[in-house]
Design a protein around this motif. Structure first.
Motif, PDB file in Angstrom:
ATOM      1  N   GLY A   9       0.820  -1.198   0.000  1.00 53.69           N
ATOM      2  CA  GLY A   9       0.000   0.000   0.000  1.00 53.69           C
ATOM      3  C   GLY A   9       0.854   1.249   0.000  1.00 53.69           C
ATOM      4  N   ARG A  38     -11.990  -4.059   0.997  1.00 53.53           N
ATOM      5  CA  ARG A  38     -11.478  -2.746   1.382  1.00 53.53           C
ATOM      6  C   ARG A  38     -12.504  -2.026   2.244  1.00 53.53           C
ATOM      7  NH1 ARG A  38     -11.584   0.287  -4.551  1.00 53.53           N
ATOM      8  NH2 ARG A  38     -13.852   0.523  -4.713  1.00 53.53           N
ATOM      9  N   ALA A  40     -13.222   2.012   3.570  1.00 52.21           N
ATOM     10  CA  ALA A  40     -12.925   3.425   3.674  1.00 52.21           C
ATOM     11  C   ALA A  40     -13.515   3.956   4.987  1.00 52.21           C
ATOM     12  CB  ALA A  40     -13.508   4.178   2.489  1.00 52.21           C
ATOM     13  N   THR A  91      -9.445   4.927  -2.383  1.00 48.55           N
ATOM     14  CA  THR A  91      -8.775   5.126  -1.101  1.00 48.55           C
ATOM     15  C   THR A  91      -9.470   4.337  -0.003  1.00 48.55           C
ATOM     16  OG1 THR A  91      -7.964   7.327  -1.695  1.00 48.55           O
ATOM     17  CG2 THR A  91      -8.176   6.836   0.654  1.00 48.55           C
ATOM     18  N   ALA A  92      -8.698   3.490   0.682  1.00 51.64           N
ATOM     19  CA  ALA A  92      -9.257   2.618   1.717  1.00 51.64           C
ATOM     20  C   ALA A  92      -8.128   1.796   2.329  1.00 51.64           C
ATOM     21  CB  ALA A  92     -10.305   1.683   1.127  1.00 51.64           C
ATOM     22  N   VAL A  93      -8.466   1.112   3.388  1.00 50.36           N
ATOM     23  CA  VAL A  93      -7.598   0.056   3.902  1.00 50.36           C
ATOM     24  C   VAL A  93      -7.993  -1.226   3.181  1.00 50.36           C
ATOM     25  CG1 VAL A  93      -6.864  -1.279   5.898  1.00 50.36           C
ATOM     26  CG2 VAL A  93      -7.354   1.170   6.140  1.00 50.36           C
ATOM     27  N   TYR A  94      -7.005  -1.881   2.606  1.00 52.97           N
ATOM     28  CA  TYR A  94      -7.247  -3.101   1.837  1.00 52.97           C
ATOM     29  C   TYR A  94      -6.835  -4.313   2.672  1.00 52.97           C
ATOM     30  CZ  TYR A  94      -8.346  -0.546  -2.380  1.00 52.97           C
ATOM     31  OH  TYR A  94      -8.960   0.271  -3.302  1.00 52.97           O
ATOM     32  N   THR A 117      -3.657  -2.953   4.665  1.00 49.94           N
ATOM     33  CA  THR A 117      -2.645  -2.015   4.180  1.00 49.94           C
ATOM     34  C   THR A 117      -3.367  -0.806   3.588  1.00 49.94           C
ATOM     35  OG1 THR A 117      -0.666  -1.766   2.789  1.00 49.94           O
ATOM     36  CG2 THR A 117      -2.443  -3.112   1.900  1.00 49.94           C
ATOM     37  N   GLN A 118      -2.890   0.380   3.917  1.00 48.65           N
ATOM     38  CA  GLN A 118      -3.562   1.607   3.509  1.00 48.65           C
ATOM     39  C   GLN A 118      -3.203   1.963   2.069  1.00 48.65           C
ATOM     40  OE1 GLN A 118      -5.731   3.822   5.324  1.00 48.65           O
ATOM     41  NE2 GLN A 118      -5.971   4.714   3.275  1.00 48.65           N
ATOM     42  N   THR A 120      -3.937   5.161  -0.488  1.00 54.91           N
ATOM     43  CA  THR A 120      -4.456   6.521  -0.595  1.00 54.91           C
ATOM     44  C   THR A 120      -4.186   7.043  -1.999  1.00 54.91           C
ATOM     45  OG1 THR A 120      -4.008   6.912   1.759  1.00 54.91           O
ATOM     46  CG2 THR A 120      -4.412   8.843   0.371  1.00 54.91           C
TER      47      THR A 120
END
Length: 123
Positions: A9, A38, A40, A91-94, A117-118, A120
């Motif tokens: 990420g 993911r 957000a 954009t999100a944490v995956y 993993t972030q 952005t």
């Protein structure tokens, strides 16, 4: 038990690319179906992509179809998510997830999860 660790990420401009990796340890990786989700801020976790243990069945959310590609290397106990033409709404944490064999796009059907993993994407 399977342990999953995501990486790859980061911060990228719109239109750019990232490749996420999810390394698995523990029980036989090749026996598990894998997925990417993911989340957000302020939203529920959503399905991104999934792949069966042999890679024979692959699926994507409509929002990423044509831009993201899931793959796996069972010899390296790793599943990948290639993300191209990224958009700010990506954009999100995956998170990667593992579960018993069978294509699945619902998070409750997965048993094992990574820490996330972030990603952005700036406009």
């Amino acid at each position: 038990q399977v342990q999953l660790v995501e990486s790859g990420g980061g911060l990228v401009q719109a239109g750019g690319s990232l490749r996420l990796s999810c390394a698995a340890s523990g029980r036989t990786f090749s026996s598990y179906a894998m997925g990417w989700f993911r989340q957000a801020p302020g939203t529920e976790r959503e399905f991104v992509s999934a792949i069966t243990r042999s890679g024979g069945v692959i699926g994507y959310a409509d929002s990423v179809k044509g831009r993201f590609t899931i793959s796996r290397d069972n010899a390296k106990n790793t599943v990948f998510l290639q993300m191209n033409n990224l958009k700010p709404e990506d954009t999100a944490v995956y998170y990667c997830a593992g579960g018993e064999e069978g294509y699945k796009s619902t998070d409750t059907r997965y048993d094992y999860w990574g820490q996330g993993t972030q990603v952005t994407v700036s406009s």
